[in-house]
Write an enzyme that holds these catalytic residues in place. Structure first.
Site, mmCIF file in Angstrom:
data_model
loop_
_atom_site.group_PDB
_atom_site.id
_atom_site.type_symbol
_atom_site.label_atom_id
_atom_site.label_comp_id
_atom_site.label_asym_id
_atom_site.label_seq_id
_atom_site.Cartn_x
_atom_site.Cartn_y
_atom_site.Cartn_z
ATOM 1 N N HIS B 50 -19.111 -70.357 113.019
ATOM 2 C CA HIS B 50 -17.733 -70.213 112.602
ATOM 3 C C HIS B 50 -16.918 -69.951 113.880
ATOM 4 C CE1 HIS B 50 -18.106 -69.107 108.017
ATOM 5 N NE2 HIS B 50 -18.603 -70.295 108.313
ATOM 6 N N GLU B 52 -15.029 -67.497 114.930
ATOM 7 C CA GLU B 52 -15.168 -66.186 115.559
ATOM 8 C C GLU B 52 -16.532 -66.057 116.250
ATOM 9 O OE1 GLU B 52 -14.323 -66.958 112.463
ATOM 10 O OE2 GLU B 52 -13.093 -65.417 111.500
ATOM 11 N N SER B 77 -8.747 -65.630 107.847
ATOM 12 C CA SER B 77 -9.390 -64.363 107.501
ATOM 13 C C SER B 77 -10.916 -64.451 107.668
ATOM 14 C CB SER B 77 -9.036 -64.039 106.042
ATOM 15 O OG SER B 77 -9.521 -62.786 105.668
ATOM 16 N N CYS B 79 -14.786 -64.332 107.303
ATOM 17 C CA CYS B 79 -15.779 -64.274 106.218
ATOM 18 C C CYS B 79 -16.720 -63.097 106.430
ATOM 19 C CB CYS B 79 -16.582 -65.577 106.178
ATOM 20 S SG CYS B 79 -17.886 -65.635 107.441
ATOM 21 N N CYS B 82 -18.639 -63.265 109.900
ATOM 22 C CA CYS B 82 -17.808 -62.955 111.069
ATOM 23 C C CYS B 82 -17.372 -61.493 111.033
ATOM 24 C CB CYS B 82 -16.625 -63.903 111.127
ATOM 25 S SG CYS B 82 -17.157 -65.626 111.307
#
Lengths: 149, 149
Positions: B50, B52, B77, B79, B82
């Site tokens: 992802h 991040e 936002s 998950c 992350c």
């Protein structure tokens, strides 16, 4: 001893042979190993490849349905990151080798309905104890703590 | 508009150009970008990269002290995975582009003392809305849900 945990320990020992942190993980589905991995912080200079993450990455992209009946085995209690990955993919069952060396976010897993089974396995524990004795700084780095904390 | 969020959006757009999911992230320390990344599910067939995670991985191995004053910017936002990585490394401040498309584990972050700032940014939101319209199945896969759920 659980055969799948033996395979996770095999992964942990493989990491040790590579000069890495001895934590291993396997993903089991329909009583077969479908993914496996070990901590690669040292081997790949990685901040994210904990054993569980490496095992998840070993199966690559999968639809949500793939994870529904997956059991993840890990030699050590899953940290917050690995816990989060387990929650993201809605894995329902985690088998932990030991949680005396390090207690991860098992409470959060349980709170969200994940079954957490702790085997309290002596081999898993000794692997980490022997390693930490000689590599305190590396171990602290892996769990995001400073040596003094 | 926050300059660092603009850089995270730049990463999201880079992912889109590569055929990937338009989510980007940067790590900021002492008012400078020290790490950056974007979602690489498509590009690398990855289950764990992802935005991040990719940004965290871009700075590689670091001691716990490195993260103390890091601010992580993400266009969407974070998950559970992350979120867990942010908690593992004790990052104290998260700036989120938007959380209307997907609301991650912000409540857990806040519960554990992390400052979560949501910019409610229209560009971040539109990037995801346009993408999901054409790629519903891929998006479901990325957040571990089935299309019917």
């Amino acid at each position: 001893m659980d055969n799948f945990m033996l395979e996770a320990i095999f992964e942990a020992k493989k990491s040790l042979e590579e000069g890495g942190i001895p934590i291993g993980s396997v993903l089991v589905k329909d009583n077969q190993i479908v993914g496996r991995g070990h901590n690669r912080r040292v081997q790949k200079g990685s901040a994210i490849l904990h054993a569980e993450m490496d095992a998840l990455e070993s199966v690559g992209r999968q639809p949500a349905s793939f994870y529904e009946d997956v059991i993840i085995y890990t030699t050590l209690s899953p940290c917050s990151m690995c816990t989060g990955a387990i929650l993201l993919y809605k894995i329902r069952h985690v088998v932990v080798g030991e949680n005396k060396t390090f207690l991860g976010d098992e409470a959060l897993l349980q709170e969200r309905g994940v079954k957490v089974e702790v085997l309290d396995d002596e081999t898993c524990f000794q692997l980490m104890q022997d390693f930490i004795l000689k590599n305190r700084s590396l171990w602290s780095e892996d769990i995001g703590t400073s040596l003094t904390s």
